[in-house]
Design an enzyme around this catalytic site. Structure first.
Site, mmCIF file in Angstrom:
data_model
loop_
_atom_site.group_PDB
_atom_site.id
_atom_site.type_symbol
_atom_site.label_atom_id
_atom_site.label_comp_id
_atom_site.label_asym_id
_atom_site.label_seq_id
_atom_site.Cartn_x
_atom_site.Cartn_y
_atom_site.Cartn_z
ATOM 1 N N PRO A 52 3.666 1.466 -1.788
ATOM 2 C CA PRO A 52 2.742 0.338 -1.614
ATOM 3 C C PRO A 52 1.320 0.569 -2.131
ATOM 4 C CG PRO A 52 3.072 1.463 0.476
ATOM 5 C CD PRO A 52 4.006 2.105 -0.519
ATOM 6 N N CYS A 53 1.010 1.742 -2.640
ATOM 7 C CA CYS A 53 -0.385 2.030 -3.001
ATOM 8 C C CYS A 53 -0.910 1.152 -4.129
ATOM 9 C CB CYS A 53 -0.585 3.505 -3.314
ATOM 10 S SG CYS A 53 0.226 4.066 -4.808
ATOM 11 N N LYS A 54 -0.071 0.688 -5.026
ATOM 12 C CA LYS A 54 -0.520 -0.154 -6.147
ATOM 13 C C LYS A 54 -0.281 -1.642 -5.894
ATOM 14 C CE LYS A 54 -1.060 3.284 -9.286
ATOM 15 N NZ LYS A 54 -2.322 3.808 -9.559
#
Length: 173
Positions: A132-134
């Site tokens: 989910p970081c991007k």
């Protein structure tokens, strides 16, 4: 999405987007199902899909699998998450490293930056996940223009894990 909608992606707005996906799924009999965790006030949707993963290399064989996709909200990242399990025909899970061998379309990516195993934000047990970081960065372009940023996002990232949406979903965006 209205112009009054904030650029941040709230869990309440996520639930509105999921309800629209479920309405379309019911209309087109596409198989998405709603799951609620009442004690947390959290919801997520799931869909199963059977398919054959084609072997991109000679030393591999095609493999028949069942994907179970989960779309949930990640409270730390404040974004939707696409997570999934993959079962082989014998009922055993396909490991992340084995799945990666069939992802020739992602070979230029760093596997662990793209796909990883995280705890499911609602169920709190390990599940394969598009990291989910991007997601916030990807969704930023949808937030002001899309009527349903979750559909727009799934249409963009789903290919990485063989999730295909009916064109009727994209017509909503």
């Amino acid at each position: 999405m209205s112009s009054e909608e904030p650029e941040s992606f709230t869990e309440d707005f996520f639930k509105i987007c999921l309800n629209q996906i479920l309405e379309l799924s019911n209309k087109y009999q596409d198989g998405w199902k709603l799951h609620k965790k009442e004690e947390f006030g959290s919801v997520f949707i799931t869909k199963k899909s059977r398919m054959t993963l084609s072997a991109p290399e000679e030393d591999l064989q095609d493999i028949h699998v069942t994907f179970e996709y989960h779309v949930t909200y990640h409270p730390s990242y404040c974004v939707p998450v696409l997570a999934f399990h993959i079962w082989k025909q014998d009922g055993t899970f396909l490991a992340l490293e084995d799945f990666w061998k069939y992802c020739s379309h992602l070979k230029n990516s760093n596997m662990y930056d793209t796909l990883t195993q995280l705890d499911h934000p609602v169920l709190q047990r390990p599940i394969l996940t598009l990291h989910p970081c991007k997601t916030h960065e990807i969704m930023r372009s949808f937030m002001k223009h899309s009527k349903n940023p979750v559909i727009s996002w799934l249409s963009t990232v789903g290919y990485a894990v063989n999730l295909k949406l009916l064109k009727e979903y994209q017509n909503v965006c």
